[in-house]
Write an enzyme that holds these catalytic residues in place. Structure first.
Site, mmCIF file in Angstrom:
data_model
loop_
_atom_site.group_PDB
_atom_site.id
_atom_site.type_symbol
_atom_site.label_atom_id
_atom_site.label_comp_id
_atom_site.label_asym_id
_atom_site.label_seq_id
_atom_site.Cartn_x
_atom_site.Cartn_y
_atom_site.Cartn_z
ATOM 1 N NE ARG A 119 -4.461 9.778 -38.433
ATOM 2 C CZ ARG A 119 -3.410 9.020 -38.772
ATOM 3 N NH1 ARG A 119 -3.522 7.710 -38.764
ATOM 4 N NH2 ARG A 119 -2.274 9.572 -39.110
ATOM 5 C CG HIS A 162 4.093 12.120 -30.497
ATOM 6 N ND1 HIS A 162 2.873 11.900 -31.089
ATOM 7 C CD2 HIS A 162 4.770 10.941 -30.587
ATOM 8 C CE1 HIS A 162 2.805 10.651 -31.517
ATOM 9 N NE2 HIS A 162 3.947 10.054 -31.224
ATOM 10 C CE1 TYR A 213 3.399 13.003 -34.331
ATOM 11 C CE2 TYR A 213 5.460 11.866 -33.906
ATOM 12 C CZ TYR A 213 4.140 11.839 -34.319
ATOM 13 O OH TYR A 213 3.583 10.664 -34.728
ATOM 14 C CG ASN A 254 -0.331 8.168 -30.434
ATOM 15 O OD1 ASN A 254 0.606 8.283 -29.659
ATOM 16 N ND2 ASN A 254 -0.172 7.783 -31.697
ATOM 17 C CB CYS A 295 6.489 6.562 -28.563
ATOM 18 S SG CYS A 295 6.396 7.573 -30.067
#
Length: 421
Positions: free
Chosen positions: A90, A194, A244, A144, A164
């Protein structure tokens, strides 16, 4: 009732456990299996999970295992919450795109594509194991990028619904601002995972009065602050975009912001170190306050609600989920996965009629849907050209030179996770 959580060694799992314990009448779990290859983390998380159940008087049994086949066998539902490559991967997703002046983020843009490429093959392998051992089990995906992963599952014929926490977070925050109970707030929530907007906030259900104009007039500053966007953006739109959307509406400003501070992955990695140390304390029998900063607020409540509905044990009749379009948004292919209000029961999730959308939103939704289609092809079939094409199609990249450079960076940072690279 048996549930399995794949990725159960996550430091976030105690939030899920707390929800299972508090809401045991809604979802009466008899056996909960936490599945994770990281045995050391699993031992710590599993120990705390058992103590939380014991403190709250939950009679269910908690089992831990690193064997996916054993863990999902006979499960009524399997929850997926994976992070292939952990926080180290990540951290890369959030940093190398910045070198090109593009947003570094784990679920969208070039970083989001990298995560999809690492994740989709692993999720599909797990889903096939579930199908072999228990073809009737529901798969609830919280991994995700949820839209792409859920689309992969559905295209492969699995019984899957994506989840989500953005919508339930808005529901809870709006209820507090309006001084009503969360159950009274129904969101006209529409878009992709998102990439969503709240185009209406209704009291009492889908046909209730829309109080969104009142909410923005009286609490616009609080809403904008929560989104980390200027209020003028929210006022101009007249709707509430998800957090987002700041990566799209304020792309260059966000890039500069991200370049001046540690990555979110670095922050979370330090939190995880502290949390695991806490979880090892045999006196700890509740989720620690620090976990609230980890992210994923209200996920446990959304997961319980969804699982209860899918397993025929009640649950809310309408929930925001990720499911197949099937004409709900007429400008998208039927097999696209959208994030909308849906009627959820033991047969699955059926989207409610979506509100009419302005071209300002439909254009971006269609663009990102096209990218997601290309991203899924790259995840399923590999190949540098497919990765490049997906990046070129993404509205946060879009330029040939950027797509070329980002493709090289993505492959260089992810070769250990990509069998074809």
């Amino acid at each position: 009732m048996k549930l399995a959580v794949v990725g159960g060694g996550s430091t976030y799992t105690p939030e899920l456990i707390d929800g299972f314990a508090r809401l045991r009448d809604t979802l009466p779990i008899e056996e909960l299996v936490l599945v994770d290859p990281a045995a050391d983390r699993l031992e710590l998380v599993g120990g705390l999970a058992r103590r939380i159940f014991a403190k709250q008087g939950h009679p269910g049994r908690i089992v831990t295992t690193s064997d996916v086949d054993a863990g999902v066998a006979d499960a009524d539902a399997v929850l997926l919450q994976l992070r292939v490559g952990g926080q180290a991967a990540r951290n890369q997703d959030e940093t190398w795109p910045l070198e090109c002046g593009c947003v570094g983020q784990e679920t969208t843009g070039a970083g989001g594509l990298a995560k999809a490429l690492r994740t989709v093959p692993v999720v599909l392998d797990i889903a096939e194991r579930v199908r072999r051992t228990n073809p009737d089990a529901w798969i609830i995906d919280f991994t995700n990028p949820v839209g792409i992963v859920t689309r992969a599952l559905l295209q492969a014929g699995h019984k899957a619904v994506g989840l989500c926490n953005v919508a339930i977070g808005f529901q809870r925050k709006f209820a507090k601002l309006l001084d009503v109970t969360p159950g009274e707030v129904h969101l006209d929530h529409v878009g992709l995972n998102h990439l969503t907007w709240e185009t209406g906030v209704r009291l009492g259900g889908p046909g209730g009065d829309d109080v969104l104009p009142k909410l923005l007039a009286e609490h616009g500053d609080a809403v904008a602050e929560d989104l980390r966007m200027p209020r003028e953006i929210v006022d101009r739109l007249g709707v509430v975009p998800s957090y987002y959307l700041r990566y799209y509406y304020q792309h260059d400003a966000v890039v500069e912001e991200l370049r001046t501070k540690p990555s979110r992955a670095a922050e979370v990695a330090e939190m995880e170190r502290q949390l695991l140390e806490m979880y090892g304390d045999p006196a700890l029998d509740e989720k620690p306050a620090l976990l609230g900063k980890r992210g994923g607020a209200f996920y446990s409540e959304a997961a319980v609600d969804l699982a209860a509905s899918l397993l025929g044990n009640g649950g809310s009749p309408h929930q925001v989920v990720n499911t197949v379009n099937n004409g709900t948004l007429p400008f998208l292919p039927d097999d696209a996965v959208i994030e909308v209000q849906a009627a959820v029961d033991a047969t699955g999730a059926t989207p409610l009629a979506a509100p009419a959308l302005d071209p300002l939103y439909t254009g971006l939704i269609a663009n990102v849907t096209a990218y997601e289609d290309l991203a899924l092809k790259a995840a399923l079939h590999g190949g540098r050209d497919r990765v490049f094409t997906a990046l070129l199609a993404h509205p946060l990249v879009g330029q040939y030179a950027y797509a070329e450079r980002l493709t090289d960076s993505l492959l260089a940072h992810n070769r250990e996770h990509l069998a074809w690279a």
